[in-house]
Scaffold this active site. Sequence first.
Site, short mmCIF file in Angstrom:
data_model
loop_
_atom_site.label_atom_id
_atom_site.label_comp_id
_atom_site.label_asym_id
_atom_site.label_seq_id
_atom_site.Cartn_x
_atom_site.Cartn_y
_atom_site.Cartn_z
N ASP A 1 50.31 36.93 91.41
CA ASP A 1 50.45 36.34 90.07
C ASP A 1 51.28 37.27 89.19
OD1 ASP A 1 48.13 35.45 91.45
OD2 ASP A 1 47.21 34.70 89.62
N GLU B 1 47.76 27.27 98.97
CA GLU B 1 46.54 27.65 99.69
C GLU B 1 45.80 26.48 100.31
OE1 GLU B 1 44.18 30.31 97.31
OE2 GLU B 1 45.67 31.91 97.49
N LYS C 1 47.86 22.57 97.08
CA LYS C 1 47.12 23.03 95.92
C LYS C 1 48.07 23.36 94.77
CE LYS C 1 43.80 26.79 94.95
NZ LYS C 1 43.33 28.10 95.45
N GLN C 2 49.29 23.79 95.15
CA GLN C 2 50.19 24.34 94.13
C GLN C 2 51.63 24.33 94.61
OE1 GLN C 2 47.88 27.90 95.55
NE2 GLN C 2 49.33 28.89 94.17
C1 BGC Z 1 45.84 30.55 93.79
C2 BGC Z 1 46.61 31.79 94.15
C3 BGC Z 1 46.40 32.83 93.07
C4 BGC Z 1 44.93 33.09 92.82
C5 BGC Z 1 44.69 34.03 91.67
C6 BGC Z 1 44.40 30.90 93.55
O1 BGC Z 1 43.70 29.77 93.12
O2 BGC Z 1 45.94 29.57 94.79
O3 BGC Z 1 47.98 31.49 94.27
O4 BGC Z 1 47.04 34.01 93.42
O5 BGC Z 1 44.31 31.87 92.52
O6 BGC Z 1 45.15 33.50 90.47
#
Ligand code: BGC
Length: 772
Positions: free
Chosen positions: A365, A492, A604-605
Amino acid sequence: MLDTHRFPPDPWRLQETSPDAATHFLNETLFALGNGYIGVRGTAEEGWSGPAGTSLDGTYLNGFYESEPIHYPETAYALAKTNQFMLNVPNAKGIAVYLEDERFDPLQGTVEAYQRTLDLRTGILERSLRWTSPGGRTIAWRSRRLVSFDNKHLLALQVEVTPLNFAGTVRIVATLDGAVKNIEAGDDPRVGSAVSGPALTLLGVEQDESFAALVQQTRNSGFRLVSATLTAVESSHATAFEQDGLRLAQTFTVPAVQGQPIVVTKYASYHSSRDYPEGELLPRSRALLAQARADGFEALAQRQCAYLADFWQQADVEIDGDDALQQGIRFNAYHLLQSVGRDGKTNIAAKGVTGEGYEGHYFWDTEIYIFPYFLYNKPEIARKLLDYRWAGMESARRRARQMSHERGALYPWRTIAGEECSAYFPAGTAQYHINADIAYSIKLYWDATGDIDWLRAHGAEIVMETARIWTGIGSYDRQGRFVINEVTGPDEYTALVNNNYYTNAMAQLHLRFAATVADKLAAGYPQDHARIAAAMGLQEGEPAEWRRAADLMHLPYDTELGIHEQDDSFLSKKRWDFANTPADKYPLLLNYHPMVIYRHQVCKQADVVLALLLLSDQFTLDDKRRDFDYYEAVTTHDSSLSSCIYSIVAAEVGYQDKAYDYFMETARMDLDDTHGNTRYGVHTAAMAGTWLGVAYGFGGMRVVDGEVRFAPTLPARWRHYQFHIHLHGCLLRVRVGGDGTTYTLLRGEALRIHHRGRQVDLTAAQSTHTEA
Ligand code: BGC
């Protein structure tokens, strides 16, 4: 959407006008104060007597942690062995007030007026109320609190209690409470650690005059901590000390005169052996608190204000036309400033220092979301974030050996002090892209600052050592392509795949950058080159090997669909059945076994879509649009890191409405608690993503090899917006309005920028330029 906002849309303040037990836990996070080291949740001085589970009275120190073995009932070789987690440290805020025998407690008696305000210009959290006790005594209460931006160890607060309808005796009990503990984890992996009970052992106590201190030690990580307070109560008659286990109290008895405020000022400090030798902790605490008392609360408040005035002058984003959004943007910037470690030993946790979510861990992040924010707004802090990675080099080398890589360094997926703490490797350690993310941020820093000294001293070695991991894990397949197998990309909801597009494309950039850096050093700084080559045992042909791997990198593309494949298998999986997934099954991670999710096309993202942004010049606009359309349809945005990236790419491909909606979702994520878990801490990546949404999204900013390009658009609801950029030692203001875009060089001699492909040269003499 606007009418659902939880706070009045004041552009500079966050204000709560009635106390509400239902939102208490959440608002403690939003009203948290911090300075990159100390973080204090917005809990009240007098404590909280509401039902269990409706409050978390936390005080945290960025980077101060305890460690505990991770227990795997079924273990495997080289899994992370030890967890590190941010500790809840003694609560120094406590001030109990007794009106004769009645304790001030807003949950008893009657609250007649109430206001709690966080002012983003002063940095002060203020609470004022009028309260009548069950026995009929009425007081006016005003408390102000700050966590000093000037001195990372200091917090100060002042309470004024005015008896409005009585006289007699008031007792003030100032506490330093070490009987605190971390929250216990439930089933949600995003919450806190599973430690129960106090984690700090008491070594000693000091109580004299107005000073109180707890000297404590962590059991496993071996750090010493001194938490101290110094309390001053004007015109108090007598004082008495008490110790109840880990709780120190000092009682002041004060004559109560109707209409006359009783003023209590409390200064508190935290010093740990992560920063100083153990023997210095107490003397430093005493000296700092004595100095703070000599300066006084007002002087500290003024300094806080001056620090923030400077910050806003350089980093403010102004939006004319939407106050709720303006509030969200400033609130997010403010929280980033409060959360970010700036001593080179600490970083910025996923939840900052506002709560225990993700245990105070640092992730990618930082590099991909938060680093650019600081690079372009407060570059001196950005550099400290890179220093932190330098400090983690040896751990990263060790981790690489554990993972059977003979050479190179592998940074941990999540950590505090540098060791891998990820207990679930498919969505943790397997995210090897962390190495490329760090290299990317170093390249961004280099491109924006040209800081060759830092590159020579630290950056080059990090970039080269981490690049080696790619040639270590990658190989050439039968078609001669360089492939990277068995990794997890940013998304993820997909794990352990071959050739994750994002990873391969970022590794390609990383490998090329490493080779360029090696050549640059060899040619211009042979001594540095020799030193680094010796330190890492660099072999003659390695940079050429990096280039070859980069040139032959397999970047999966589906010609039929005309899109980049997230990985080799993604497109052949079954699509998630969104139509038959009820709303209460989101986020999916809390409702389905990971394998169920992994078997499907569901994200998820942002993953490929993030590559479209970071490696923007490698794609055509049509490519971007097709990728966006495809992946948007299979993405849940269950991660808070997603919507900002979708907003930016939507703006670029011309989907203005979507850009705006995703942006709104990001900008007010915590204020409106749209992910439902802000009570455990703010989402710092999304907070930075808000700024990215303005500059990269609507401003169309891209920095390619040091060249900054803008392609601004003005959202229909805004009259104008403006933001700042620090670049090459200059400070630039970009203002976009209905009448065009104005670039102003606020600081620096000369800066070249590009507006929609046209070159614009700004100089100190000709500092303003407008484009229609
Ligand atoms: C995300 C990750 C992130 C982590 C911490 C997770 O929910 O999928 O990409 O690094 O949260 O923010």
